[in-house]
Design an enzyme around this catalytic site. Structure first.
Site, short mmCIF file in Angstrom:
data_model
loop_
_atom_site.label_atom_id
_atom_site.label_comp_id
_atom_site.label_asym_id
_atom_site.label_seq_id
_atom_site.Cartn_x
_atom_site.Cartn_y
_atom_site.Cartn_z
N GLU A 212 -9.71 2.57 -5.15
CA GLU A 212 -9.33 3.93 -4.77
C GLU A 212 -8.09 4.45 -5.50
O GLU A 212 -7.10 4.81 -4.87
CB GLU A 212 -9.09 3.98 -3.25
CG GLU A 212 -10.34 3.63 -2.47
CD GLU A 212 -10.14 3.68 -0.95
OE1 GLU A 212 -11.10 4.00 -0.25
OE2 GLU A 212 -9.02 3.39 -0.47
N HIS B 59 -2.90 3.13 -4.47
CA HIS B 59 -2.30 2.67 -3.21
C HIS B 59 -0.90 2.12 -3.47
O HIS B 59 -0.53 1.05 -2.98
CB HIS B 59 -3.19 1.61 -2.56
CG HIS B 59 -4.43 2.17 -1.91
ND1 HIS B 59 -4.39 2.95 -0.78
CD2 HIS B 59 -5.74 2.08 -2.23
CE1 HIS B 59 -5.62 3.30 -0.43
NE2 HIS B 59 -6.47 2.80 -1.31
N ASP C 155 0.86 -1.19 0.00
CA ASP C 155 0.00 0.00 0.00
C ASP C 155 0.89 1.23 0.00
O ASP C 155 2.12 1.12 -0.08
CB ASP C 155 -0.96 -0.02 1.21
CG ASP C 155 -2.29 0.63 0.86
OD1 ASP C 155 -2.28 1.84 0.53
OD2 ASP C 155 -3.33 -0.04 0.90
C1 TNX Z 1 -10.93 1.55 2.21
S1 TNX Z 1 -11.47 -1.42 1.51
C2 TNX Z 1 -9.84 0.89 1.69
C3 TNX Z 1 -8.64 0.74 2.51
C4 TNX Z 1 -8.78 1.43 3.84
C5 TNX Z 1 -10.17 1.19 4.40
C6 TNX Z 1 -10.41 1.69 5.80
C7 TNX Z 1 -10.55 -0.97 0.39
C8 TNX Z 1 -10.48 -1.82 -0.75
N1 TNX Z 1 -9.87 0.20 0.51
O1 TNX Z 1 -7.51 1.18 1.80
O2 TNX Z 1 -7.83 0.91 4.70
O3 TNX Z 1 -11.09 1.79 3.53
O4 TNX Z 1 -10.05 3.00 6.00
#
Ligand code: TNX
Length: 626
Positions: A303, A240, A170
């Site tokens: 994300e 990420h 990440d």
């Molecule tokens: C979203 S769940 C994310 C993570 C974060 C989480 C909690 C997901 C696929 N992505 O990168 O850790 O929310 O904050």
């Protein structure tokens, strides 16, 4: 004479039926098997390796009355759906469809055992509801020590969970040795500091680091597979990825040197789309495949903000060259390269539901986390899915107010009771589409959980509840019974766990979107308050774009107002004054209605539970009443 067997039957039901997850079918018989000498164990040759998982008591000596020579046999029987376990006068027999099923039977047997080598007479027929029963752990934000991972695998096996998904990379850390690219761990596994969770500008003031060598992970995978747990490795791309870009700046879009991130959240530094970057990640995946035998390999995909691609001449040129209409399609193209590559190696790609956005790669399996819609869309398109919607499955949320008081930055509420209520099979799928729902997964993200103790504490006992959600057919689920079993089961956990909450109130109503559109919600409350009593309410926000502002509650019957509590409260990610108390000084007559005045912030959708408890009115000290 009839009384004796009845008592024995009851004692079995209460002392021994504490298996979690609960088997699909249990028939108790009266009596129990008592061991004296070590049992004689016979297995089909292919099950030899499972002997070591049998209860250790089977190889001990006891001096007990009425004991017989016990024979334990393990067999495979391809005609079965799962496993059958029988404890009779003749001994213990576990038959399973395959070694995995026999292993499940052994886990059940371990939990049936009474003190001193005693096993109740029972006949169990059992099989899982879903084939994918997973648990995800974010080891990128916090490096989790290997001994902890070993213990976690033991716990997963105990709960008949079969996938351990490790989020290995990440923005804040790269945790797997990659031999071709040593800087990924030399640079990428270390960060200078970590944001605390209380305030964005506060930092812990100490570095954080750690990674797993390939050898360590290979050994862990072997340990897991002996327990029928598959390790699903995740290498995030294209978002990420700041730790990778910090290690190899040529992977980024801007040419700027970035550091492994010390802060949480979504970052703009995503991978570029050069051929060399695609090749880099294919090479990384080739090493990952060598370490992890898992059929599925997770490539993240969540994300990934597209700002840098929008601003990058190279990314824009690539889009033109490929005839892609937007950056979402460019991300899809990226993921497709990995899909094809993994397929060429005989593996299958899994990604978070954002991989749907620019069109799904042909072989992709979708892990639905932002809600259930991604899973539904993918299943309808004929793709396999794993359900892990954050509001039901993310255990880094707070289990209770007691947990909240520890001052962890927990961004939501997810009680044990609510976990247990989840049905991972989304509504609206045909039976054919339902077959694409492979199963479901719990998830834990570790920004707010700086040590393994805290991670364990958040995983358990909610993971016990989810193991039952994933295993047991929904019509057989019963929360009160689960909670009763859980009291004994907690003693079996070898990792720290959250205590059972003192307040575990049932649900009066689940509020959703339109409930407060008119400014008030009316609920029939006749079934909960029938006499003079105290009705306590708690507003437990659960999901949605906004919290609920509560502007007071009133309880009335056919004769008028019974009680009210006019204070203002807010139930959202952060909450204030969410408890309401209504004292009924007389018994209600006729229709009883609870009116809740409230609104969602900005009119946005909000979801949550109104929980309730009814208590008798205690006589006031000195009031002269008995
Ligand atoms: C979203 S769940 C994310 C993570 C974060 C989480 C909690 C997901 C696929 N992505 O990168 O850790 O929310 O904050």
């Amino acid at each position: 004479m009839m009384i004796v067997p009845l008592i024995m039957l009851m004692s079995h039901a209460s002392s021994s039926a504490n298996v979690v997850p609960l088997p699909q079918s249990i028939h108790w018989a009266t009596g129990e098997l008592r061991l004296s000498a070590p049992a004689e164990i016979s297995t089909d040759p292919e099950l030899e390796g499972l002997k070591s998982f049998l209860p250790p008591s089977l190889s001990q000596s006891y001096s007990q009355e009425g004991s017989v020579k016990v024979i334990v046999s393990l067999k495979t029987d391809g005609s079965l759906k799962g496993y059958r376990l029988e404890v009779t006068d003749d001994g213990i027999e576990i038959r399973g469809r395959d070694p995995e099923s026999v292993f499940h039977g052994i886990q059940t047997l371990r939990q049936l055992e009474g003190e001193g080598g005693r096993f109740p007479f029972v006949r169990i027929a059992d099989h899982p509801r879903f084939t994918w029963r997973g648990c995800h752990v974010d080891v990128a934000r916090r490096f989790m020590p290997l001994p902890w991972l070993y213990k976690l695998i033991d716990e997963l096996a105990k709960h008949k969970l079969n996938v351990l998904h490790l989020h290995l990379t990440d923005d804040q850390g790269w945790r797997l040795e990659i031999k071709q690219y040593p800087l990924l761990t030399e640079v990428g596994s270390k960060r200078e500091d970590s944001q605390t969770n209380d305030a964005p500008d506060q930092f812990e003031g100490r570095p954080h680091e750690g990674y797993y060598t390939q050898k360590q992970m290979r050994e862990l995978a072997v340990y897991a597979s002996a327990r029928f747990v598959t390790i699903l490795p995740e290498i995030e791309m294209p978002g990420h990825s700041q730790a990778a870009i910090a290690s190899y700046p040529e992977l980024g879009n801007t040419g700027e040197r970035v550091k492994v991130s010390t802060g949480w959240g979504i970052h703009h530094n995503i991978l570029n789309v050069k051929d060399s970057t695609i090749q880099f990640y294919k090479n990384v995946l080739d090493e990952v495949i060598e370490v992890f035998p898992s059929k599925f390999i997770h490539v993240g995909g969540d994300e990934a903000p597209k700002k840098q691609w929008k601003e990058s001449p190279e990314a824009q040129a690539k889009m033109r060259e490929l005839g892609l209409k937007d950056e979402e399609e460019l991300q899809s193209w990226f993921i497709r390269q990995m899909d094809a590559h993994l397929a060429s190696r005989g593996r299958r790609l899994v990604g978070w539901d954002e991989i749907l956005e620019g069109g799904l790669a042909p072989g992709a399996t979708v892990m639905s986390w932002t809600g259930v819609h991604g899973g539904i869309a993918a299943a309808k398109a004929g793709h396999d899915v794993v359900m892990s919607p954050y509001s039901w499955a993310y255990l880094d949320q707070s289990q209770s107010d007691e947990n909240r008081a520890q001052n962890w930055r927990t961004w939501g509420n997810l009680t044990l009771r609510r976990c247990y209520r989840w049905d991972p099979m989304p509504e609206g799928l045909t039976p054919e589409q339902q077959k694409h729902v492979l199963g479901a997964q719990a998830g834990i993200w570790t920004e707010a959980l700086p040590s393994e103790k805290e991670v364990s504490y958040h995983l358990f006992p909610r993971l016990c509840a989810l193991s039952e959600v994933f295993w047991l057919d929904p019509e057989k689920m019963n929360y009160e019974d689960f909670r009763r079993r859980l009291k004994v089961h907690l003693g079996r956990l070898k990792l720290p766990h959250h205590p059972l909450e003192k307040e575990d109130w049932p649900v009066l109503h689940t509020w959703s979107k339109g409930d407060f559109a008119s400014g008030a919600l009316a609920i029939d409350a006749a079934s909960v308050v029938a006499k003079e009593s105290i009705l306590r309410l708690k507003f437990d926000y659960f999901d949605g774009d906004s919290g609920l502002t509560i502007l007071g509650v009133e309880l009335s019957d056919s004769q008028g107002l019974l009680a009210d509590d006019p204070h203002a409260g807010f139930s959202g990610g952060r909450r204030r004054e969410v408890f309401y108390t209504l004292r009924l000084l007389r018994a209600p007559v006729g229709k009883v209605t609870l009116v809740i005045k409230g609104r969602s912030e900005g009119g946005d959708p909000t979801f949550g539970d109104i929980l309730y408890a009814v208590e008798p009115i205690k006589a006031l000290a000195g009031s002269g009443r008995p």
